[in-house]
Design a protein around this motif. Sequence first.
Motif, PDB file in Angstrom:
ATOM      1  N   GLY A 155      11.012  13.529 -21.492  1.00  0.00           N
ATOM      2  CA  GLY A 155      11.634  12.638 -20.521  1.00  0.00           C
ATOM      3  C   GLY A 155      10.744  12.379 -19.323  1.00  0.00           C
ATOM      4  N   PHE A 156      10.124  13.426 -18.803  1.00  0.00           N
ATOM      5  CA  PHE A 156       9.299  13.236 -17.613  1.00  0.00           C
ATOM      6  C   PHE A 156       7.921  12.679 -17.945  1.00  0.00           C
ATOM      7  CE2 PHE A 156      12.716  15.492 -15.595  1.00  0.00           C
ATOM      8  CZ  PHE A 156      12.766  14.875 -14.350  1.00  0.00           C
ATOM      9  N   ILE A 157       7.466  12.832 -19.186  1.00  0.00           N
ATOM     10  CA  ILE A 157       6.275  12.095 -19.617  1.00  0.00           C
ATOM     11  C   ILE A 157       6.571  10.593 -19.574  1.00  0.00           C
ATOM     12  CG2 ILE A 157       4.809  11.566 -21.602  1.00  0.00           C
ATOM     13  CD1 ILE A 157       5.048  14.566 -22.359  1.00  0.00           C
ATOM     14  N   ASP A 158       7.733  10.208 -20.099  1.00  0.00           N
ATOM     15  CA  ASP A 158       8.133   8.798 -20.037  1.00  0.00           C
ATOM     16  C   ASP A 158       8.264   8.314 -18.596  1.00  0.00           C
ATOM     17  OD1 ASP A 158       8.143   8.444 -22.761  1.00  0.00           O
ATOM     18  OD2 ASP A 158      10.322   8.393 -22.974  1.00  0.00           O
ATOM     19  N   ASN A 159       8.819   9.168 -17.735  1.00  0.00           N
ATOM     20  CA  ASN A 159       8.986   8.779 -16.331  1.00  0.00           C
ATOM     21  C   ASN A 159       7.631   8.598 -15.643  1.00  0.00           C
ATOM     22  OD1 ASN A 159      11.767   8.945 -16.627  1.00  0.00           O
ATOM     23  ND2 ASN A 159      11.843  11.081 -16.008  1.00  0.00           N
ATOM     24  N   ALA A 160       6.675   9.467 -15.970  1.00  0.00           N
ATOM     25  CA  ALA A 160       5.327   9.314 -15.414  1.00  0.00           C
ATOM     26  C   ALA A 160       4.694   8.015 -15.912  1.00  0.00           C
ATOM     27  CB  ALA A 160       4.459  10.515 -15.797  1.00  0.00           C
ATOM     28  N   GLN A 161       4.906   7.698 -17.189  1.00  0.00           N
ATOM     29  CA  GLN A 161       4.365   6.451 -17.737  1.00  0.00           C
ATOM     30  C   GLN A 161       4.993   5.242 -17.056  1.00  0.00           C
ATOM     31  OE1 GLN A 161       1.844   6.159 -20.362  1.00  0.00           O
ATOM     32  NE2 GLN A 161       1.842   4.237 -19.212  1.00  0.00           N
ATOM     33  N   ARG A 162       6.282   5.331 -16.779  1.00  0.00           N
ATOM     34  CA  ARG A 162       6.954   4.225 -16.076  1.00  0.00           C
ATOM     35  C   ARG A 162       6.348   4.040 -14.687  1.00  0.00           C
ATOM     36  NH1 ARG A 162      12.118   1.824 -16.506  1.00  0.00           N
ATOM     37  NH2 ARG A 162      12.239   0.163 -14.945  1.00  0.00           N
ATOM     38  N   ALA A 163       6.032   5.134 -14.004  1.00  0.00           N
ATOM     39  CA  ALA A 163       5.400   5.037 -12.688  1.00  0.00           C
ATOM     40  C   ALA A 163       4.029   4.380 -12.795  1.00  0.00           C
ATOM     41  CB  ALA A 163       5.279   6.422 -12.046  1.00  0.00           C
ATOM     42  N   VAL A 164       3.247   4.759 -13.817  1.00  0.00           N
ATOM     43  CA  VAL A 164       1.927   4.165 -14.036  1.00  0.00           C
ATOM     44  C   VAL A 164       2.042   2.667 -14.280  1.00  0.00           C
ATOM     45  CG1 VAL A 164      -0.046   4.093 -15.636  1.00  0.00           C
ATOM     46  CG2 VAL A 164       0.890   6.291 -14.905  1.00  0.00           C
ATOM     47  N   LEU A 170       0.834  -1.210   0.000  1.00  0.00           N
ATOM     48  CA  LEU A 170       0.000   0.000   0.000  1.00  0.00           C
ATOM     49  C   LEU A 170       0.865   1.256   0.000  1.00  0.00           C
ATOM     50  CD1 LEU A 170      -2.717  -1.153   2.570  1.00  0.00           C
ATOM     51  CD2 LEU A 170      -3.107  -0.726   0.123  1.00  0.00           C
ATOM     52  N   TRP A 171       1.962   1.218   0.743  1.00  0.00           N
ATOM     53  CA  TRP A 171       2.905   2.349   0.793  1.00  0.00           C
ATOM     54  C   TRP A 171       3.533   2.577  -0.580  1.00  0.00           C
ATOM     55  CZ3 TRP A 171       8.185   3.138   0.090  1.00  0.00           C
ATOM     56  CH2 TRP A 171       8.761   4.238   0.733  1.00  0.00           C
ATOM     57  N   LEU A 172       3.907   1.504  -1.243  1.00  0.00           N
ATOM     58  CA  LEU A 172       4.495   1.625  -2.568  1.00  0.00           C
ATOM     59  C   LEU A 172       3.498   2.227  -3.563  1.00  0.00           C
ATOM     60  CD1 LEU A 172       6.490  -1.707  -3.032  1.00  0.00           C
ATOM     61  CD2 LEU A 172       7.438   0.597  -2.861  1.00  0.00           C
ATOM     62  N   LYS A 173       2.238   1.809  -3.473  1.00  0.00           N
ATOM     63  CA  LYS A 173       1.229   2.377  -4.356  1.00  0.00           C
ATOM     64  C   LYS A 173       1.110   3.885  -4.150  1.00  0.00           C
ATOM     65  CE  LYS A 173      -2.709   0.460  -5.012  1.00  0.00           C
ATOM     66  NZ  LYS A 173      -4.038  -0.153  -4.807  1.00  0.00           N
ATOM     67  N   ASP A 174       1.111   4.309  -2.895  1.00  0.00           N
ATOM     68  CA  ASP A 174       1.041   5.733  -2.595  1.00  0.00           C
ATOM     69  C   ASP A 174       2.248   6.472  -3.164  1.00  0.00           C
ATOM     70  OD1 ASP A 174       0.017   8.083  -0.848  1.00  0.00           O
ATOM     71  OD2 ASP A 174       2.086   7.832  -0.178  1.00  0.00           O
ATOM     72  N   ARG A 175       3.440   5.912  -2.984  1.00  0.00           N
ATOM     73  CA  ARG A 175       4.652   6.586  -3.474  1.00  0.00           C
ATOM     74  C   ARG A 175       4.693   6.628  -4.998  1.00  0.00           C
ATOM     75  NH1 ARG A 175       4.160   7.195   1.171  1.00  0.00           N
ATOM     76  NH2 ARG A 175       5.757   7.820   2.660  1.00  0.00           N
ATOM     77  N   LEU A 176       4.218   5.591  -5.655  1.00  0.00           N
ATOM     78  CA  LEU A 176       4.211   5.592  -7.117  1.00  0.00           C
ATOM     79  C   LEU A 176       3.210   6.607  -7.669  1.00  0.00           C
ATOM     80  CD1 LEU A 176       4.637   1.778  -7.726  1.00  0.00           C
ATOM     81  CD2 LEU A 176       6.257   3.552  -8.402  1.00  0.00           C
ATOM     82  N   LEU A 177       2.097   6.791  -6.972  1.00  0.00           N
ATOM     83  CA  LEU A 177       1.167   7.845  -7.367  1.00  0.00           C
ATOM     84  C   LEU A 177       1.804   9.225  -7.216  1.00  0.00           C
ATOM     85  CD1 LEU A 177      -2.248   6.575  -5.935  1.00  0.00           C
ATOM     86  CD2 LEU A 177      -1.698   6.986  -8.337  1.00  0.00           C
ATOM     87  N   ARG A 178       2.545   9.409  -6.128  1.00  0.00           N
ATOM     88  CA  ARG A 178       3.253  10.678  -5.950  1.00  0.00           C
ATOM     89  C   ARG A 178       4.315  10.869  -7.023  1.00  0.00           C
ATOM     90  NH1 ARG A 178       5.425  10.948   0.055  1.00  0.00           N
ATOM     91  NH2 ARG A 178       6.701  12.583  -0.925  1.00  0.00           N
ATOM     92  N   LEU A 179       5.010   9.787  -7.364  1.00  0.00           N
ATOM     93  CA  LEU A 179       6.019   9.869  -8.418  1.00  0.00           C
ATOM     94  C   LEU A 179       5.367  10.245  -9.744  1.00  0.00           C
ATOM     95  CD1 LEU A 179       8.870   9.442  -9.551  1.00  0.00           C
ATOM     96  CD2 LEU A 179       8.338   6.991  -9.714  1.00  0.00           C
ATOM     97  N   GLN A 180       4.251   9.600 -10.074  1.00  0.00           N
ATOM     98  CA  GLN A 180       3.536   9.945 -11.295  1.00  0.00           C
ATOM     99  C   GLN A 180       3.152  11.420 -11.285  1.00  0.00           C
ATOM    100  OE1 GLN A 180      -0.261   8.005 -11.703  1.00  0.00           O
ATOM    101  NE2 GLN A 180      -0.807   9.151 -13.532  1.00  0.00           N
ATOM    102  N   ALA A 181       2.620  11.896 -10.175  1.00  0.00           N
ATOM    103  CA  ALA A 181       2.145  13.278 -10.094  1.00  0.00           C
ATOM    104  C   ALA A 181       3.273  14.280 -10.280  1.00  0.00           C
ATOM    105  CB  ALA A 181       1.451  13.505  -8.756  1.00  0.00           C
ATOM    106  N   VAL A 182       4.420  14.059  -9.643  1.00  0.00           N
ATOM    107  CA  VAL A 182       5.508  15.028  -9.755  1.00  0.00           C
ATOM    108  C   VAL A 182       6.132  14.984 -11.141  1.00  0.00           C
ATOM    109  CG1 VAL A 182       7.429  13.610  -8.870  1.00  0.00           C
ATOM    110  CG2 VAL A 182       7.434  16.080  -8.509  1.00  0.00           C
ATOM    111  N   CYS A 183       6.158  13.814 -11.763  1.00  0.00           N
ATOM    112  CA  CYS A 183       6.673  13.738 -13.138  1.00  0.00           C
ATOM    113  C   CYS A 183       5.738  14.444 -14.107  1.00  0.00           C
ATOM    114  CB  CYS A 183       6.875  12.279 -13.548  1.00  0.00           C
ATOM    115  SG  CYS A 183       8.268  11.478 -12.718  1.00  0.00           S
ATOM    116  N   VAL A 184       4.433  14.277 -13.923  1.00  0.00           N
ATOM    117  CA  VAL A 184       3.462  14.983 -14.760  1.00  0.00           C
ATOM    118  C   VAL A 184       3.599  16.491 -14.562  1.00  0.00           C
ATOM    119  CG1 VAL A 184       0.993  15.465 -15.032  1.00  0.00           C
ATOM    120  CG2 VAL A 184       1.801  13.104 -14.980  1.00  0.00           C
TER     121      VAL A 184
END
Length: 432
Positions: free
Chosen positions: A177-186, A121-135
Amino acid sequence: MSDLLWQKPGVKVDARIQEFLAGEDVLLDREFFLHDIQASRAHAEGLQRIGILDGDELEALLRELEALAGDFTEGRFVLDARYEDGHSAIEQRLVERLGDTGKKIHTGRSRNDQVLVATRLWLKDRLLRLQAVCVETAEVALARAGAEAMLPLPGYTHLQRAVVSSAGMWWAAWAEGFIDNAQRAVDTLAWVDANPLGSAAGYGVNLPLDREHTTRALGFGRMQVAATYAQLSRGKFELGAIDALGMALLDLRRLAWDLSLFTSGEYGFVTLPAEYTTGSSIMPNKRNPDVIELMRATYASLAAARAEIEQLLSLPSGYHRDLQFSKGALVHGFGRGMGALELLPDLLRNLDWNRERIDAALEPSMYATDLAVELAAKGMPFRDAYKQAADPAQWAEGDPVKSLEARSSTGSGGALGLDILRRRLDLLGIGE
């Protein structure tokens, strides 16, 4: 420390050994504690669905778990050395408040699947944050690419002046680059979105646990079916999340390197927001780009975390206490990595270009490639055109904007393709 969940009569607990066993585990569990409580709520609901708890017992447990979450959030309950870990603290609190009802909460589960589900659950939260900051970073870069599409900028290869480039091209590179990074997080989030709760110690239990219910209740995309694989996936899923963060941090490192060069006296292309710099303790004339230097260094911490977890996974199947050490690496790696990334969007919004210094760095030799291509377009074999354009006598002051406008290949100065990047970014969304 309070009584240990696993303590047996007649077995003496050596304080030094227990200190080594517990280490910083209980402090790290502060990161996962609310997720552990969330999973305990779903587990209690599951126990009621198969008759282990009655309605009143479930209501009491849910009430106390909600109170514990509130007390922890408000600082009235502190997870500290009184407890072996967060799991023990939850159970002890429930037993203190509810007696025998509290003692039922651990029916059908192990601390092994407790830590798995809380970490997941913690990882899911962090990956959502990663997606958001990359976007967000991509949004900033895309907006500035459009606004500064024709602002000339020297383009470098091998750190040598090469061709005329533009701020638009520089920004578009980071946007993509950060679009790709957001996609990787997704994509990574979809992979780790699997519920291990109910796997117990890795071999299931002799109860018809309603794992489909806990999967839905906790918002997981699917159940992690094989109980033994749930244990095997510990560390593996963490490495996947670290790799997703690492891709963004690698881009951050290169971006920070650009800014380190561009803000130096030798280049002078960029002025950073004052709050992103510090002063020297001895040299009154200095403002140092410390923030971007630490951004540049952040990937090293994540690489260390990745190496530590990877080395821990040299294990046979089943649970092994070695895996406890993965928590510290994960928390520290993500903490430092996300801390750096979340400073980036505002930095990019507020940096300024020094056009006078940029213009001074544009020199006649940087138009030689344009000349060679122009000659080839008129019919001269390119290798002959190359030789002619290599002669310094052919070089002359050029118009950087016209040079950019003439670049008609997609992704270059006159055809940035920002509409294509915008469509990709819009497809990502947040939290979907």
